[in-house]
Design a protein around this motif. Structure first.
Motif, mmCIF file in Angstrom:
data_model
loop_
_atom_site.group_PDB
_atom_site.id
_atom_site.type_symbol
_atom_site.label_atom_id
_atom_site.label_comp_id
_atom_site.label_asym_id
_atom_site.label_seq_id
_atom_site.Cartn_x
_atom_site.Cartn_y
_atom_site.Cartn_z
ATOM 1 N N PHE A 23 -7.828 -6.003 -7.248
ATOM 2 C CA PHE A 23 -8.683 -7.066 -6.787
ATOM 3 C C PHE A 23 -9.766 -6.676 -5.880
ATOM 4 O O PHE A 23 -10.658 -7.058 -5.624
ATOM 5 C CB PHE A 23 -7.979 -8.360 -6.732
ATOM 6 C CG PHE A 23 -7.118 -9.066 -7.656
ATOM 7 C CD1 PHE A 23 -7.769 -9.189 -8.832
ATOM 8 C CD2 PHE A 23 -6.001 -9.564 -7.705
ATOM 9 C CE1 PHE A 23 -7.397 -9.751 -10.097
ATOM 10 C CE2 PHE A 23 -5.501 -10.262 -8.674
ATOM 11 C CZ PHE A 23 -6.139 -10.197 -10.007
ATOM 12 N N GLN A 24 -9.132 -5.915 -4.755
ATOM 13 C CA GLN A 24 -9.728 -5.391 -3.456
ATOM 14 C C GLN A 24 -10.962 -4.664 -4.045
ATOM 15 O O GLN A 24 -12.020 -4.953 -3.416
ATOM 16 C CB GLN A 24 -8.849 -4.737 -2.511
ATOM 17 C CG GLN A 24 -7.987 -5.483 -1.738
ATOM 18 C CD GLN A 24 -7.277 -4.910 -0.909
ATOM 19 O OE1 GLN A 24 -6.289 -3.618 -1.328
ATOM 20 N NE2 GLN A 24 -6.869 -5.308 0.597
ATOM 21 N N LYS A 25 -10.700 -3.657 -4.918
ATOM 22 C CA LYS A 25 -11.625 -2.751 -5.385
ATOM 23 C C LYS A 25 -12.899 -3.768 -6.128
ATOM 24 O O LYS A 25 -14.073 -3.446 -6.036
ATOM 25 C CB LYS A 25 -11.368 -1.603 -6.129
ATOM 26 C CG LYS A 25 -10.267 -0.971 -5.605
ATOM 27 C CD LYS A 25 -9.840 0.382 -6.517
ATOM 28 C CE LYS A 25 -8.852 1.191 -5.788
ATOM 29 N NZ LYS A 25 -8.177 2.231 -6.701
ATOM 30 N N HIS A 45 -13.699 -5.168 -14.851
ATOM 31 C CA HIS A 45 -12.374 -4.256 -15.669
ATOM 32 C C HIS A 45 -11.412 -4.187 -14.554
ATOM 33 O O HIS A 45 -10.175 -4.414 -14.716
ATOM 34 C CB HIS A 45 -12.887 -2.659 -15.906
ATOM 35 C CG HIS A 45 -13.656 -2.507 -17.113
ATOM 36 N ND1 HIS A 45 -13.717 -3.365 -18.113
ATOM 37 C CD2 HIS A 45 -14.661 -1.912 -17.536
ATOM 38 C CE1 HIS A 45 -14.603 -3.146 -19.113
ATOM 39 N NE2 HIS A 45 -15.248 -2.113 -18.441
ATOM 40 N N LEU A 46 -11.678 -3.884 -13.274
ATOM 41 C CA LEU A 46 -10.393 -4.095 -12.059
ATOM 42 C C LEU A 46 -10.118 -5.430 -12.098
ATOM 43 O O LEU A 46 -8.878 -5.583 -11.841
ATOM 44 C CB LEU A 46 -11.250 -3.536 -10.889
ATOM 45 C CG LEU A 46 -11.637 -2.050 -10.896
ATOM 46 C CD1 LEU A 46 -12.673 -1.810 -9.670
ATOM 47 C CD2 LEU A 46 -10.411 -1.185 -10.698
ATOM 48 N N ASN A 64 -8.856 -14.815 -6.809
ATOM 49 C CA ASN A 64 -7.554 -13.932 -7.549
ATOM 50 C C ASN A 64 -7.139 -12.967 -6.282
ATOM 51 O O ASN A 64 -5.936 -12.858 -6.293
ATOM 52 C CB ASN A 64 -8.164 -12.905 -8.510
ATOM 53 C CG ASN A 64 -8.569 -13.902 -9.647
ATOM 54 O OD1 ASN A 64 -8.216 -15.043 -9.855
ATOM 55 N ND2 ASN A 64 -9.331 -13.147 -10.617
ATOM 56 N N LEU A 65 -7.961 -12.566 -5.470
ATOM 57 C CA LEU A 65 -7.388 -11.614 -4.221
ATOM 58 C C LEU A 65 -6.801 -12.416 -3.267
ATOM 59 O O LEU A 65 -5.528 -12.065 -2.997
ATOM 60 C CB LEU A 65 -8.657 -10.896 -3.682
ATOM 61 C CG LEU A 65 -8.404 -10.039 -2.277
ATOM 62 C CD1 LEU A 65 -7.351 -9.027 -2.881
ATOM 63 C CD2 LEU A 65 -9.681 -9.512 -1.955
ATOM 64 N N GLY A 66 -7.101 -13.553 -2.962
ATOM 65 C CA GLY A 66 -6.443 -14.233 -1.887
ATOM 66 C C GLY A 66 -5.070 -14.981 -2.408
ATOM 67 O O GLY A 66 -4.262 -14.920 -1.653
ATOM 68 N N THR A 67 -5.219 -15.247 -3.837
ATOM 69 C CA THR A 67 -3.863 -15.622 -4.207
ATOM 70 C C THR A 67 -2.912 -14.481 -4.489
ATOM 71 O O THR A 67 -1.450 -14.741 -4.068
ATOM 72 C CB THR A 67 -4.270 -16.223 -5.796
ATOM 73 O OG1 THR A 67 -4.977 -17.212 -5.844
ATOM 74 C CG2 THR A 67 -2.719 -16.704 -6.280
ATOM 75 N N ALA A 68 -3.478 -13.311 -4.501
ATOM 76 C CA ALA A 68 -2.430 -12.155 -4.829
ATOM 77 C C ALA A 68 -2.128 -11.721 -3.257
ATOM 78 O O ALA A 68 -0.620 -11.559 -3.288
ATOM 79 C CB ALA A 68 -2.967 -10.901 -5.270
#
Length: 933
Positions: free
Chosen positions: A79-81, A51-52, A99-103
């Motif tokens: 994304f971190q959570k 969901h996150l 996704n986290l890395g791209t953000a």
């Protein structure tokens, strides 16, 4: 545990529809549904990470369309959570990490926050480590990792990053099947890396390969494809990049056509519009510089103005746009001479320099332009002072403690002239106090940082012991983390690369933590300037009383000396109109060529050539006007630099009557003058010689503050450690034998023993590196007769070469040498330095001062085995003969400058009596120099 009542299918379906239609309202509805799903999912439920992640994706979709920074930050948090709540073996973890890395990378492009790009690289590396070789998603992940390395390189210039970007990009292209959906995007990312590499290296092949890749990609891209504007824009930028290498103006028309088409295909509300319009304006500005068509300049200015109007505050690219608008307006002023243009240009340079999130290199360039134009076009010096204050601050930020030492020095190579430029303008305005402060605050930054990390915090301990201890702990950790990371290549495992990034993030966090602690300390009344560079007034209060300190600023437009004297309220300004940067560089080149011809680049076993050195190549005696190059250089330094300074100071000519009655003088040269022997400047004719040796005893200091620090803190030699440790290392592995070091050390040891001096010697294989360190702690003075190696790329790795290993400067500096007094470095080129880091004093002599020694004897070039023992004997004999306690068994080095002056004079007399060639004689005694107090 109940499953949340909002299923993922519904918001994802809305998101898919909104992406296809571009409906922002539908994306916002999908975000709300994902937020509700997250809020209804209990902590610990296996569906919560998904969901996150879904929430992050919908926020990213809205950010891509609108460009709202709040969406970007919320997306990263989601994304971190998701990553933190996922088990290590979860099947979707690699995708969520991507996704986290791209953000993180997206936010870095806007804010240039170093922690963001470090977080991006870390996330992508972890994702790559989860994929087995051959996995179909691996190429896409490698390309993302390469893009993050590329982003960091464009900000910091670290060559390791561009190498990793190229390596990742090439591997991603190689692994992806040509018919896969990832192949084209990977190919585009690789081409972008090649373009950036070409701008750094100047290699035409890289940019040409990139352009060919981009042309092929555009050919296979449908007109209606969303990827077409981006590919057109990138091709246009690449062609502009090739123009900057080839200067082929024919390519500019194609570049402008590509970028203009990309701009026309991009809605003004799209987050990429400003960047593309900016690049169109830049390409038009380039074409104006070639063809001088006013329409190109007008359109470029209008384009830049539109960009700064549209771009929100807080975007890093805003600094670039203001800076380039300043450049364009300055160009138009050169054509029309309209005061409004130069006023507007200065205003935009000021805005560019003042953007807190802008690229530091661009901000620095803007600050320099702001300062120089304000000085040239306004009657007040106030604006120029503000501008150059900021420029010096930016230089210190570029070389911050969050970076490894090697990286700091690499960054400083391109900006070392900033404090010199600022000081030249201050001298022109007769604002000498500001000139001194700028030179002090902007030079020798790495040594100053290391000094600050070790500064005792006694006063703060009394007021707030907990805060003082926290600063001390953070400083110690930062010092231990200062060494450079290992060089990583394509064969290094990803786990090792992840460890390097982990260390880099730790250094970044430590630096931020220490900065926050220092801010807390400076908020305390009475500690406002705690560990800040000293203001001019404080420098003036702590000058030595035995002679002046003379800064010589050598800059492109002018050359000035600033003499600071104890007890004087104002410095003395001595303009040197007959000297210049061009002359200093020419003299350096001529002298080095002569040294190379003489074979004076390393200390070798002497051969019978009269002076104790091996001559390399054919011997050629070059003369100018009947004199050798060495005589010409020393004579020119005398007439153009040193003599005018001595005359302004009213120094009388004393001659050789007594070294003790000669005043001291401390030289603090800048630029190429740092590599020239001011201490030996003179006219050495048989009939009418005149030199600095007849007027003063010379010493050098890298900065004024490094000298005043020693004046401020009286040094009483601890009787328990006062004494001399000597070592000779004649046969270091892989280097020529230097047997003269044995006689040098034995004779000094014998004379010291006769005097009852506390002395010890250990030679050759009997001395280990660890034993030498112990002796350095147990003796206040050391004498190292050996080979030395200077690493200008990593100065703290410079080393003394022993039979059993090498003693690195970094190792010396980590010891607690609180009783260090004198270091005599009887080795070759221990004060030589590095041309591109002239303001950083990257040599062993300065390093030993930074390690704690109050004074250092070093050499500017190779010394001969024949004369080094005699000079060392004369040096120590003078110290022992003139120590206050004639019956003492220990001694200090407080008279070391006078002792070296005496010893070199004795050597000079012996060489003259022997009837040696005058140039050979000069090259024998001139290299010896004294640093410190």
């Amino acid at each position: 545990m109940l499953v949340p009542c909002v299923a993922l299918g519904w918001p994802n379906a809305i998101l898919l529809h909104s992406l296809q239609s571009g409906d922002i309202a539908a994306i916002s509805e999908a975000i709300q549904l994902h937020q509700k799903a997250v809020s209804l999912t209990p902590h610990g439920h296996p569906s919560l990470p998904a969901h996150l992640n879904g929430l992050g994706l919908t926020l990213r979709a809205r950010y891509a369309a609108v460009g709202d920074l709040s969406d970007l930050s919320e997306m990263i948090s989601a994304f971190q959570k998701a990553v933190s709540l996922s088990p290590p073996n979860h099947k979707d973890l690699s995708g969520w990490l991507k996704n986290l890395g791209t953000a993180f990378s997206d936010r870095f492009e806007l804010t240039k926050n170093a922690e963001d790009i470090s977080g991006s690289i870390s996330a992508h590396q972890k994702a790559v480590s989860l994929f087995p070789h051959g996995h179909p998603d691996l190429p896409r992940q490698l390309a993302s990792l390469g893009s993050s390395f590329l982003s960091r390189f464009t900000s910091t210039g670290d060559p390791h990053d561009i190498a990793e970007a190229i390596n990742m990009g090439r591997t991603a292209v190689k692994l992806a099947p040509e018919d896969s959906s990832d192949f084209q995007s990977n190919l585009q990312a690789f081409a972008t890396s090649l373009i950036v590499l070409s701008k750094s290296s100047g290699y035409l092949d890289d940019v040409t390969e990139a352009i060919e890749i981009q042309r092929k990609l555009i050919k296979v891209t449908p007109e209606a494809s969303a990827a077409l504007p981006d590919r057109l824009a990138r091709l246009g930028d690449s062609i502009c990049g090739r123009f900057e290498i080839t200067n082929d103006s024919k390519e500019l028309d194609e570049a402008i056509a590509c970028i203009r088409r990309a701009v026309n295909l991009t809605p003004e509300s799209h987050r990429t519009f400003c960047g593309r319009l900016h690049n169109l304006a830049m390409s038009l500005l380039l074409r104006f510089q070639v063809h001088r068509e006013l329409q190109d300049l007008r359109e470029a200015i209008e384009g830049f103005k539109h960009v700064v109007k549209l771009m929100p505050e807080g975007y890093s690219q805003l600094s670039r746009a203001h800076g380039n608008l300043g450049i364009a307006l300055q160009m138009r002023y050169g054509l029309r001479h309209d005061p409004a243009d130069i006023d507007a240009s200065i205003a935009h340079y000021k805005l560019a320099a003042s953007c807190e999130v802008g690229d530091l290199t661009l901000r620095l360039s803007a600050a320099r332009s702001w300062g120089s134009l304000s000085n040239a076009h306004t009657s007040s010096f106030v604006e120029a002072i503000i501008a150059f204050d900021l420029a010096i601050d930016i230089v210190t930020l570029m070389a911050g403690l969050d970076k490894a030492v090697q990286h700091r020095h690499a960054l400083l190579k391109g900006v070392s002239g900033v404090p010199l430029e600022a000081a030249a303008i201050a001298c022109q305005r007769d604002c000498l106090s500001k000139a001194v402060e700028w030179l002090e605050h902007g030079r020798c930054l790495v040594w100053s940082q290391l000094h600050d990390l070790r500064t005792p915090l006694g006063e703060l301990y009394v007021y707030n012991s907990a805060l003082a201890q926290a600063i001390a702990d953070a400083s110690k950790e930062l010092e231990n983390a200062a060494s450079s990371p290992p060089r990583l290549g394509s064969t290094v495992p990803i786990s090792d690369k992840m460890e390097v990034e982990k260390e880099g993030r730790a250094r970044l966090q430590l630096s931020k933590k220490r900065d926050d602690l220092l801010k807390a300390a400076r908020a305390i009344q009475g500690f406002e300037n705690f560990l800040q560079p000293l203001p001019f007034a404080d420098l003036l209060e702590q000058l030595p009383t035995s002679g002046p300190v003379v800064i010589i600023n050598v800059e492109r437009k002018r050359c000035d000396a600033i003499a600071m004297l104890s007890g004087s309220e104002e410095p003395l300004h001595i303009h040197l109109p007959n000297f210049s940067k061009e002359k200093a560089e020419r003299y350096c080149k001529q002298l080095r060529q002569r040294l190379a011809q003489r074979g004076l680049r390393s200390r070798d076993e002497e051969e019978e050539v009269g002076c104790g050195w091996r001559v390399v190549g054919p011997y050629r005696r070059e003369k100018l006007g009947g004199k050798s190059i060495v005589h010409i250089v020393l004579h020119s330094l005398w007439t153009e630099v040193v003599k005018p300074i001595l005359e302004a100071l009213a120094f009388p000519r004393v001659g050789k009557l007594s070294e003790r009655i000669l005043p001291r003088i401390w030289w603090c040269p800048t630029g190429a003058l740092s590599f020239l022997p001011l201490h030996a400047a003179g006219r050495y004719d048989d009939s009418d010689s005149d030199s600095i040796l007849d007027y003063a005893v010379s010493s050098y200091t890298p900065t004024i503050s490094s000298l005043t620090e020693r004046v401020k803190m009286p040094h009483l030699v601890n009787p328990e450690v006062a004494g001399l440790f000597l070592t000779s290392q004649p046969n270091a592995r892989g280097l020529p034998s230097i047997p003269g070091t044995i006689r040098e050390v034995n004779e000094v040891h014998a004379r010291a023993s006769e005097k009852g001096i506390r002395v010890s010697k250990v030679e050759g294989n009997a001395l280990s590196v660890s034993d030498c360190l112990k002796h350095m702690e147990e003796f206040s003075c050391i004498h190292l007769a050996c080979h030395a190696s200077q690493y200008t790329e990593e100065p703290i790795r410079s080393q003394f070469r022993f039979h059993t290993g090498s003693l690195e400067l970094d190792t010396v500096m980590r010891r607690n040498l609180k009783n260090a007094d004198l270091a005599f470095l009887s080795a070759c080129e221990t004060s030589t330095g590095e041309d591109q880091l002239s303001e950083e004093a990257v040599h062993l002599a300065a390093g030993m001062l930074a390690a704690g020694y109050r004074r250092v004897v070093a050499t500017m070039w190779a010394i001969g085995d024949r004369h080094a023992p005699d000079l060392a004997n004369d040096f120590y004999q003078y110290l022992w003969d003139h120590q206050e306690d004639a019956t003492g068994t220990c001694f200090d080095g407080s008279l070391s400058a006078h002792a070296l002056h005496h010893a070199t004079q004795r050597l000079r007399d012996r060489l003259d009596d022997a009837g040696l060639d005058k140039e050979k004689a000069l090259l024998a005694w001139v290299p010896y120099v004294h640093y410190g107090f």
